[in-house]
Enzyme design. Structure first.
Site, PDB file in Angstrom:
ATOM      1  CB  SER A 271      34.274  80.059 -28.965  1.00 41.79           C
ATOM      2  OG  SER A 271      34.638  81.166 -29.767  1.00 41.79           O
TER       3      SER A 271
ATOM      4  CE1 TYR B 284      38.563  81.719 -34.760  1.00 42.76           C
ATOM      5  CE2 TYR B 284      37.264  82.483 -32.895  1.00 42.76           C
ATOM      6  CZ  TYR B 284      37.386  81.707 -34.029  1.00 42.76           C
ATOM      7  OH  TYR B 284      36.348  80.925 -34.446  1.00 42.76           O
TER       8      TYR B 284
ATOM      9  CB  THR C 155      40.424  78.491 -34.207  1.00 43.63           C
ATOM     10  OG1 THR C 155      39.876  77.564 -33.261  1.00 43.63           O
ATOM     11  CG2 THR C 155      39.628  78.408 -35.500  1.00 43.63           C
TER      12      THR C 155
ATOM     13  CE  LYS D 120      37.590  73.636 -34.982  1.00 44.86           C
ATOM     14  NZ  LYS D 120      37.315  74.456 -36.184  1.00 44.86           N
TER      15      LYS D 120
ATOM     16  CG  HIS E 166      35.872  77.725 -39.196  1.00 44.63           C
ATOM     17  ND1 HIS E 166      36.635  77.782 -38.060  1.00 44.63           N
ATOM     18  CD2 HIS E 166      34.832  78.565 -38.968  1.00 44.63           C
ATOM     19  CE1 HIS E 166      36.101  78.623 -37.197  1.00 44.63           C
ATOM     20  NE2 HIS E 166      34.996  79.102 -37.718  1.00 44.63           N
TER      21      HIS E 166
END
Length: 397
Positions: free
Chosen positions: A107, A129, A155, A253, A277
């Site tokens: 992440s 992100y 994501t 995602k 999520h």
């Protein structure tokens, strides 16, 4: 053997006993009432198998090729944010994944620098992100590329934050002396977790180093979160632009609708994950395993389709593969393993899933994960949903 556990459920129980209550509650969180979180789990229970009696294979092949890499089992590590459940965090997870022959997603809100994670596992994908300007995002991609990341994960299934009916844990922006005093009663009740950090002579790190350029001070989690909240959500044109910035595997995602799966293909992604999520986005969204078949039917011959959400057993993995997934991503399961036993705990979780996949293939009479079909799974009437499929055909069709 006293440290070994035989199920993900046992890893969760050990994590609950080891972690301070607020840390553990962050791992089990879902949004609002938790309807989606519950359905992610419950939907797998509705599926049954059609086993065979004879003609089983003595050896089964669990390996596959996904996101440009060969993996020993069709289970990948999904990116999750700051992993304060263990001092070694994402590095321990990366080593465990490497030891078991699979890949890891890191992440951008992770607690360990991408350089350290790639060094621990060369099969590392950097998760992005949509935060800040395009220049900000491009700089993060440049850092990931320089570090040796083999692909990226965009994501988009975390679009806003909902309150939780059972309350949300207090998470400080920084561990100041005042915050440490506030947290002390919880830490004292979980001495083994506290001792892990005492041995390292450092406090849980709430910074997110991968949101900074090399040499810059890492922002806090909430500093990065604030920037994300202030960034306008991306369009499909933005997704296509980001794809153009990365020459390699690109996983989107967060797809849950058929029409948007097709939009993802048009934007040039090489893979997508059917995801909500982990129940932490819009509550009331159906379980990902319900949405998987229609999406796999629509785009599975054009891009790799993965799934995340609700995986707790090897048999869950088999159900997902039978319904059209190339592989699955796990989140909470490995975090419980990390909390229960560090790197060895994550390896244990992967072993539990591997053994479950293998024994399920044996019972189904399959020699390989590639032989699985929908005939191996029995689904009740109305189980699958095709979100966006009717919209795709047009009104009245």
């Amino acid at each position: 053997m006293s440290t070994w556990f035989e199920s993900v459920a046992e890893a969760q129980r050990r994590a609950k006993k080891r972690l301070p209550a607020s840390v553990y509650s962050a791992l089990i969180a879902g949004s609002e009432k938790g309807l989606t979180l519950a359905d992610n789990l419950g939907a797998f229970d509705e599926l049954r198998f059609a086993p065979r009696t004879a003609g089983h294979h003595a050896q089964r092949d669990l390996g596959t090729h996904v996101l440009g890499r060969d993996v020993a089992l069709p289970v990948l590590i999904s990116p999750t944010g700051v992993q304060a459940v263990h001092p070694d965090g994402e590095v321990a997870v990366a080593r465990a994944a490497a030891a078991r022959g699979t890949s890891i997603g890191l992440s951008s809100f992770g607690s360990k620098p991408i350089e350290e994670v790639v060094a621990a596992n060369p099969n590392t994908y950097f998760q992005v992100y949509w935060t800040g300007t395009r220049d900000d995002i491009r700089r993060r991609l440049d850092r990931a590329r320089a570090a040796g990341a083999v692909g990226i994960i965009l994501t988009l299934d975390w679009s806003f934050s909902h309150s939780r009916d059972w309350g949300s844990p207090h998470i400080p922006e920084r561990l100041t002396s005042r915050e440490l005093l506030r947290f002390a009663p919880e830490g004292i009740t979980r001495p083994r977790w506290l001792l892990d950090y005492v041995k390292t002579r450092r406090l849980p790190d709430l910074g997110v180093p991968n949101m900074a350029s090399p040499g810059e001070e890492a922002p806090t989690f909430f500093g990065a979160y604030g920037q994300w909240m202030q960034t306008p959500p991306p369009s499909w044109e933005d997704v296509a632009w980001l794809r153009s910035q990365w020459d390699g595997p690109f996983l989107l995602k967060g797809v849950i609708r058929v029409d948007e799966a097709r939009r993802a293909v048009d934007a040039g992604v090489s893979a997508l994950s059917v995801s909500n999520h982990g129940g932490n986005n819009l509550d009331g969204t159906p379980a990902t395993i319900r949405a998987l078949p229609s999406i796999a039917d629509a785009v599975g011959d054009q891009v790799e389709v993965l799934l995340d959400g609700g995986i707790r057993r090897g048999s869950d993995v088999v159900k997902a593969l039978a319904l059209g997934a190339k592989a699955v991503l796990i989140g909470r399961a490995y975090l419980w393993g990390l909390a229960a036993g560090g790197q060895a705990g994550v390896e244990n979780v992967l072993d539990v899933l591997r053994n479950g996949i293998d024994s399920t293939l044996l019972a189904l009479g399959k020699k390989s994960v590639h032989e699985l079909t929908r005939e191996d799974v029995v689904a009740p009437a109305g189980f699958a949903v095709g979100l966006g499929a009717a919209h795709e055909r047009g009104p009245g069709s």
